[in-house]
Scaffold this motif. Structure first.
Motif, PDB file in Angstrom:
ATOM      1  N   ALA A  88      -4.068 -20.649  11.940  1.00 49.93           N
ATOM      2  CA  ALA A  88      -2.895 -19.787  11.895  1.00 49.93           C
ATOM      3  C   ALA A  88      -3.292 -18.366  11.496  1.00 49.93           C
ATOM      4  CB  ALA A  88      -1.864 -20.348  10.920  1.00 49.93           C
ATOM      5  N   LEU A  89      -4.156 -18.243  10.506  1.00 46.46           N
ATOM      6  CA  LEU A  89      -4.608 -16.927  10.045  1.00 46.46           C
ATOM      7  C   LEU A  89      -5.501 -16.248  11.079  1.00 46.46           C
ATOM      8  CD1 LEU A  89      -5.438 -17.895   6.335  1.00 46.46           C
ATOM      9  CD2 LEU A  89      -3.421 -16.656   7.167  1.00 46.46           C
ATOM     10  N   SER A  90      -6.402 -17.006  11.709  1.00 45.72           N
ATOM     11  CA  SER A  90      -7.358 -16.423  12.655  1.00 45.72           C
ATOM     12  C   SER A  90      -6.690 -15.973  13.945  1.00 45.72           C
ATOM     13  CB  SER A  90      -8.461 -17.440  12.970  1.00 45.72           C
ATOM     14  OG  SER A  90      -9.127 -17.834  11.800  1.00 45.72           O
ATOM     15  N   VAL A  91      -5.739 -16.760  14.434  1.00 42.51           N
ATOM     16  CA  VAL A  91      -5.013 -16.373  15.655  1.00 42.51           C
ATOM     17  C   VAL A  91      -4.209 -15.098  15.407  1.00 42.51           C
ATOM     18  CG1 VAL A  91      -3.123 -17.042  17.188  1.00 42.51           C
ATOM     19  CG2 VAL A  91      -4.938 -18.679  16.668  1.00 42.51           C
ATOM     20  N   ALA A  92      -3.554 -15.036  14.249  1.00 37.81           N
ATOM     21  CA  ALA A  92      -2.810 -13.822  13.912  1.00 37.81           C
ATOM     22  C   ALA A  92      -3.744 -12.626  13.816  1.00 37.81           C
ATOM     23  CB  ALA A  92      -2.061 -14.026  12.597  1.00 37.81           C
ATOM     24  N   ALA A  93      -4.956 -12.823  13.306  1.00 36.29           N
ATOM     25  CA  ALA A  93      -5.919 -11.727  13.205  1.00 36.29           C
ATOM     26  C   ALA A  93      -6.329 -11.200  14.575  1.00 36.29           C
ATOM     27  CB  ALA A  93      -7.150 -12.188  12.426  1.00 36.29           C
ATOM     28  N   MET A  94      -6.373 -12.068  15.594  1.00 30.43           N
ATOM     29  CA  MET A  94      -6.691 -11.609  16.952  1.00 30.43           C
ATOM     30  C   MET A  94      -5.665 -10.591  17.431  1.00 30.43           C
ATOM     31  SD  MET A  94      -7.925 -15.116  18.918  1.00 30.43           S
ATOM     32  CE  MET A  94      -8.201 -14.221  20.476  1.00 30.43           C
ATOM     33  N   GLY A  95      -4.429 -10.726  16.967  1.00 35.47           N
ATOM     34  CA  GLY A  95      -3.375  -9.813  17.374  1.00 35.47           C
ATOM     35  C   GLY A  95      -3.540  -8.402  16.843  1.00 35.47           C
ATOM     36  N   THR A  96      -4.470  -8.188  15.919  1.00 33.33           N
ATOM     37  CA  THR A  96      -4.687  -6.838  15.385  1.00 33.33           C
ATOM     38  C   THR A  96      -5.626  -6.016  16.247  1.00 33.33           C
ATOM     39  OG1 THR A  96      -6.562  -7.520  13.991  1.00 33.33           O
ATOM     40  CG2 THR A  96      -4.349  -7.734  13.043  1.00 33.33           C
ATOM     41  N   LEU A  97      -6.214  -6.629  17.310  1.00 38.34           N
ATOM     42  CA  LEU A  97      -7.227  -5.950  18.132  1.00 38.34           C
ATOM     43  C   LEU A  97      -6.744  -5.807  19.575  1.00 38.34           C
ATOM     44  CD1 LEU A  97     -10.284  -7.975  16.786  1.00 38.34           C
ATOM     45  CD2 LEU A  97      -9.545  -5.704  16.041  1.00 38.34           C
ATOM     46  N   SER A  98      -7.539  -5.091  20.411  1.00 35.36           N
ATOM     47  CA  SER A  98      -7.238  -4.910  21.832  1.00 35.36           C
ATOM     48  C   SER A  98      -8.505  -5.134  22.643  1.00 35.36           C
ATOM     49  CB  SER A  98      -6.703  -3.503  22.108  1.00 35.36           C
ATOM     50  OG  SER A  98      -5.494  -3.272  21.437  1.00 35.36           O
ATOM     51  N   PRO A  99      -8.420  -5.806  23.810  1.00 38.30           N
ATOM     52  CA  PRO A  99      -9.615  -6.086  24.610  1.00 38.30           C
ATOM     53  C   PRO A  99     -10.369  -4.838  25.064  1.00 38.30           C
ATOM     54  CG  PRO A  99      -7.787  -7.448  25.335  1.00 38.30           C
ATOM     55  CD  PRO A  99      -7.219  -6.466  24.358  1.00 38.30           C
ATOM     56  N   SER A 100      -9.668  -3.807  25.498  1.00 38.21           N
ATOM     57  CA  SER A 100     -10.344  -2.617  26.023  1.00 38.21           C
ATOM     58  C   SER A 100     -11.068  -1.835  24.948  1.00 38.21           C
ATOM     59  CB  SER A 100      -9.331  -1.709  26.724  1.00 38.21           C
ATOM     60  OG  SER A 100      -8.314  -1.308  25.819  1.00 38.21           O
ATOM     61  N   ALA A 101     -10.557  -1.870  23.722  1.00 37.53           N
ATOM     62  CA  ALA A 101     -11.134  -1.065  22.643  1.00 37.53           C
ATOM     63  C   ALA A 101     -12.046  -1.866  21.724  1.00 37.53           C
ATOM     64  CB  ALA A 101     -10.006  -0.430  21.816  1.00 37.53           C
ATOM     65  N   HIS A 102     -11.792  -3.156  21.571  1.00 39.99           N
ATOM     66  CA  HIS A 102     -12.548  -3.962  20.604  1.00 39.99           C
ATOM     67  C   HIS A 102     -12.972  -5.296  21.221  1.00 39.99           C
ATOM     68  CE1 HIS A 102      -9.260  -1.710  18.458  1.00 39.99           C
ATOM     69  NE2 HIS A 102     -10.308  -1.202  17.819  1.00 39.99           N
ATOM     70  N   LEU A 103     -13.508  -5.270  22.439  1.00 40.88           N
ATOM     71  CA  LEU A 103     -13.799  -6.528  23.133  1.00 40.88           C
ATOM     72  C   LEU A 103     -14.777  -7.391  22.347  1.00 40.88           C
ATOM     73  CD1 LEU A 103     -13.235  -8.216  25.655  1.00 40.88           C
ATOM     74  CD2 LEU A 103     -15.215  -7.136  26.732  1.00 40.88           C
ATOM     75  N   GLY A 104     -15.837  -6.788  21.809  1.00 36.98           N
ATOM     76  CA  GLY A 104     -16.824  -7.556  21.067  1.00 36.98           C
ATOM     77  C   GLY A 104     -16.246  -8.212  19.826  1.00 36.98           C
ATOM     78  N   LEU A 105     -15.486  -7.454  19.040  1.00 35.20           N
ATOM     79  CA  LEU A 105     -14.892  -7.993  17.823  1.00 35.20           C
ATOM     80  C   LEU A 105     -13.839  -9.040  18.146  1.00 35.20           C
ATOM     81  CD1 LEU A 105     -14.849  -7.882  14.772  1.00 35.20           C
ATOM     82  CD2 LEU A 105     -13.226  -5.967  14.899  1.00 35.20           C
ATOM     83  N   LEU A 106     -13.051  -8.783  19.197  1.00 35.83           N
ATOM     84  CA  LEU A 106     -12.036  -9.750  19.610  1.00 35.83           C
ATOM     85  C   LEU A 106     -12.696 -11.043  20.069  1.00 35.83           C
ATOM     86  CD1 LEU A 106      -9.001 -10.231  20.056  1.00 35.83           C
ATOM     87  CD2 LEU A 106      -9.283  -9.309  22.363  1.00 35.83           C
ATOM     88  N   ALA A 107     -13.808 -10.916  20.810  1.00 30.82           N
ATOM     89  CA  ALA A 107     -14.534 -12.106  21.253  1.00 30.82           C
ATOM     90  C   ALA A 107     -15.088 -12.884  20.057  1.00 30.82           C
ATOM     91  CB  ALA A 107     -15.667 -11.711  22.192  1.00 30.82           C
ATOM     92  N   ALA A 108     -15.563 -12.174  19.030  1.00 25.51           N
ATOM     93  CA  ALA A 108     -16.076 -12.850  17.836  1.00 25.51           C
ATOM     94  C   ALA A 108     -14.972 -13.621  17.116  1.00 25.51           C
ATOM     95  CB  ALA A 108     -16.701 -11.819  16.894  1.00 25.51           C
ATOM     96  N   LEU A 109     -13.792 -13.024  17.017  1.00 26.59           N
ATOM     97  CA  LEU A 109     -12.660 -13.731  16.411  1.00 26.59           C
ATOM     98  C   LEU A 109     -12.275 -14.941  17.254  1.00 26.59           C
ATOM     99  CD1 LEU A 109      -9.942 -11.333  14.910  1.00 26.59           C
ATOM    100  CD2 LEU A 109     -10.977 -13.351  13.858  1.00 26.59           C
ATOM    101  N   ALA A 110     -12.329 -14.767  18.571  1.00 26.03           N
ATOM    102  CA  ALA A 110     -12.015 -15.885  19.463  1.00 26.03           C
ATOM    103  C   ALA A 110     -13.011 -17.023  19.282  1.00 26.03           C
ATOM    104  CB  ALA A 110     -11.996 -15.416  20.918  1.00 26.03           C
ATOM    105  N   VAL A 111     -14.276 -16.683  19.043  1.00 22.39           N
ATOM    106  CA  VAL A 111     -15.291 -17.715  18.763  1.00 22.39           C
ATOM    107  C   VAL A 111     -14.936 -18.473  17.492  1.00 22.39           C
ATOM    108  CG1 VAL A 111     -17.698 -18.078  18.082  1.00 22.39           C
ATOM    109  CG2 VAL A 111     -17.159 -16.566  20.002  1.00 22.39           C
ATOM    110  N   LEU A 112     -14.493 -17.750  16.451  1.00 28.92           N
ATOM    111  CA  LEU A 112     -14.072 -18.402  15.214  1.00 28.92           C
ATOM    112  C   LEU A 112     -12.892 -19.333  15.463  1.00 28.92           C
ATOM    113  CD1 LEU A 112     -14.104 -18.808  12.141  1.00 28.92           C
ATOM    114  CD2 LEU A 112     -12.666 -16.745  11.942  1.00 28.92           C
ATOM    115  N   VAL A 113     -11.911 -18.867  16.243  1.00 28.18           N
ATOM    116  CA  VAL A 113     -10.757 -19.697  16.568  1.00 28.18           C
ATOM    117  C   VAL A 113     -11.209 -20.953  17.325  1.00 28.18           C
ATOM    118  CG1 VAL A 113      -8.650 -19.832  17.965  1.00 28.18           C
ATOM    119  CG2 VAL A 113      -9.082 -17.815  16.536  1.00 28.18           C
ATOM    120  N   ALA A 114     -12.134 -20.772  18.274  1.00 29.78           N
ATOM    121  CA  ALA A 114     -12.634 -21.923  19.032  1.00 29.78           C
ATOM    122  C   ALA A 114     -13.358 -22.909  18.114  1.00 29.78           C
ATOM    123  CB  ALA A 114     -13.563 -21.455  20.142  1.00 29.78           C
ATOM    124  N   PHE A 115     -14.126 -22.402  17.146  1.00 29.36           N
ATOM    125  CA  PHE A 115     -14.829 -23.281  16.199  1.00 29.36           C
ATOM    126  C   PHE A 115     -13.840 -24.080  15.356  1.00 29.36           C
ATOM    127  CE2 PHE A 115     -16.278 -23.804  11.793  1.00 29.36           C
ATOM    128  CZ  PHE A 115     -17.328 -24.696  11.996  1.00 29.36           C
TER     129      PHE A 115
END
Length: 410
Positions: A88-115
């Motif tokens: 719940a916390l990690s998915v909400a954190a993804m909402g603080t970023l944008s793909p065009s501006a923070h693709l790497g960081l967003l992908a890292a958060l997505a990896v955490l969510v997947a884990f």
């Protein structure tokens, strides 16, 4: 058969299955749509599918889930509850970023969510294997798939509509995080298994015993190959299906989301409930074969969309058929995985088997789909996905004695 769906061991799997399915689209199809509309290149979108690596590697830490447990809610539900709160916390954190501006960081958060999602799956799959009676397995598998696919519609199709028309992408991810938090209530209320599985005496035993027991069975290696191949055509067809509907077929995000929400929902409910009843009558092997054939044929609908003018009614029909057939195939596949597991180490065995099923989606379909689309075009690609499904069906036929024996093993 209808009465078994109200069983106190079966019905909670609907809500827990919903929690299990919610994160996947948020790190795959929905994230893919967000990146597409935010101008990210097709190649980068394709490699975003590698975010799902955790689903393939989850067997590596599954023995920890078998051996240890948080000091609340029992051996399985304790892990489910913990991961749901962190998700719940990690998915909400993804909402603080944008793909065009923070693709790497967003992908890292997505990896955490997947884990975290993969860890939730380890515990939930073990719980459902442990809690269901043998005669409830078909209905339980169908209800799990129903909950899972409902979540895929909510975090997939419905999320597209919400993001496109009302809340925007950032607030949509906040909302999905809130949904996950609410799912934790179902975990608290779910019952414990009637028979408590034996906890491995040590971490070493938690690693060794599940593997030695499984590989002592006749045809074990070919069963593992079957698990990789059974849904491979489906994985290829779905890898960039959202991008195809938006960019290839030219539908809007609202159109794609609305059709997925309405027709996908109806087909998912019908498919899951029908799947449980059909499996109870046909048995595991014949259900796997029938549903596998239908699953392969349903991919052909995307070829039709690719070679005909874009119309909402044709997309609605294709989405409905795909959800119906895909749901049937997944229900039978989940029933197969549950039947292959032994209760004492169900977390590790189910994690290993389900992780193998993710190999096609993560390591083959994700990276190879953009290359195939660019080489043969969308029509040729979707025709090819039907062919990709055939080896799994052939191997299923070859291994039918072992599969049929599972129905007589208890």
């Amino acid at each position: 058969m209808s009465g078994v769906y109200a069983s106190p061991r079966v019905f909670p799997l609907l809500l827990l299955g919903f929690a299990s399915g919610l994160p996947l689209a948020l790190t795959s199809g929905t994230l893919q749509a967000w990146a597409t509309l935010d101008g990210v290149s097709l190649q980068n979108i394709g490699f975003l599918t590698l975010v799902g690596t955790a689903y393939t590697l989850k067997f590596l830490w599954a023995p920890l889930v078998d051996r240890y447990a948080p000091p609340w809610l029992g051996r399985r539900r304790g892990w489910v509850f913990l991961t749901q709160i962190l998700l719940a916390l990690s998915v909400a954190a993804m909402g603080t970023l944008s793909p065009s501006a923070h693709l790497g960081l967003l992908a890292a958060l997505a990896v955490l969510v997947a884990f975290l999602s993969a860890t939730q799956d380890i515990a939930f799959d073990a719980y459902s294997t442990d809690v269901l009676r043998h005669e409830e397995r078909a209905a339980g598998a169908a209800v799990k798939v129903l909950g899972y696919r409902l979540a895929m519609i909510v975090s997939g199709g419905l999320a597209l509509v919400i993001a496109d028309r009302w809340l925007g992408w950032h607030n949509t991810y906040y909302l999905m995080g809130a949904f996950m938090a609410l799912c934790s209530v179902a975990t608290v209320l779910a019952p414990e298994p009637e028979v408590a599985a034996k906890t491995p005496a040590s971490l070493v035993m938690a690693v060794v015993e599940p593997l030695s027991e499984f590989f002592s069975r006749r045809g074990a290696w070919s069963i593992l190959v079957l698990i990789v191949l059974y849904k491979l055509g489906d994985a290829f067809a779905g890898a960039l299906s959202t991008t195809f509907l938006l960019r290839g077929a030219g539908f809007s995000a609202t159109e794609v989301g609305s059709i997925n929400k309405i027709f996908g929902l109806a087909a998912t409910i019908a498919g899951a409930l029908a799947g449980g009843s059909i499996m109870a009558r046909l048995g595991l092997y014949r259900s796997l074969m029938l549903f596998g054939v239908l699953q392969a044929i349903s991919n052909f609908g995307y070829w039709v969309l690719a070679v005909t003018p874009a119309h909402l009614y044709s997309m609605a029909l294709v989405v409905a058929i795909e959800n119906l057939c895909g749901g049937l195939g997944t229900a039978a596949f989940v029933a197969l995985l549950m039947a292959l597991c032994r209760r004492d180490f169900s977390a590790t065995q189910f994690a290993l088997l389900s992780a193998l099923s993710a190999i096609g989606r993560t390591y083959l379909a994700g990276p190879l789909t953009p290359v195939l689309v660019e080489s043969v075009g969308w029509p040729g690609f979707f025709a090819l996905t039907v062919v990709i499904a055939l080896p799994g069906l052939l191997l299923l036929y070859v291994r039918r004695p072992e599969i049929m024996q599972l129905d007589r093993s208890e």
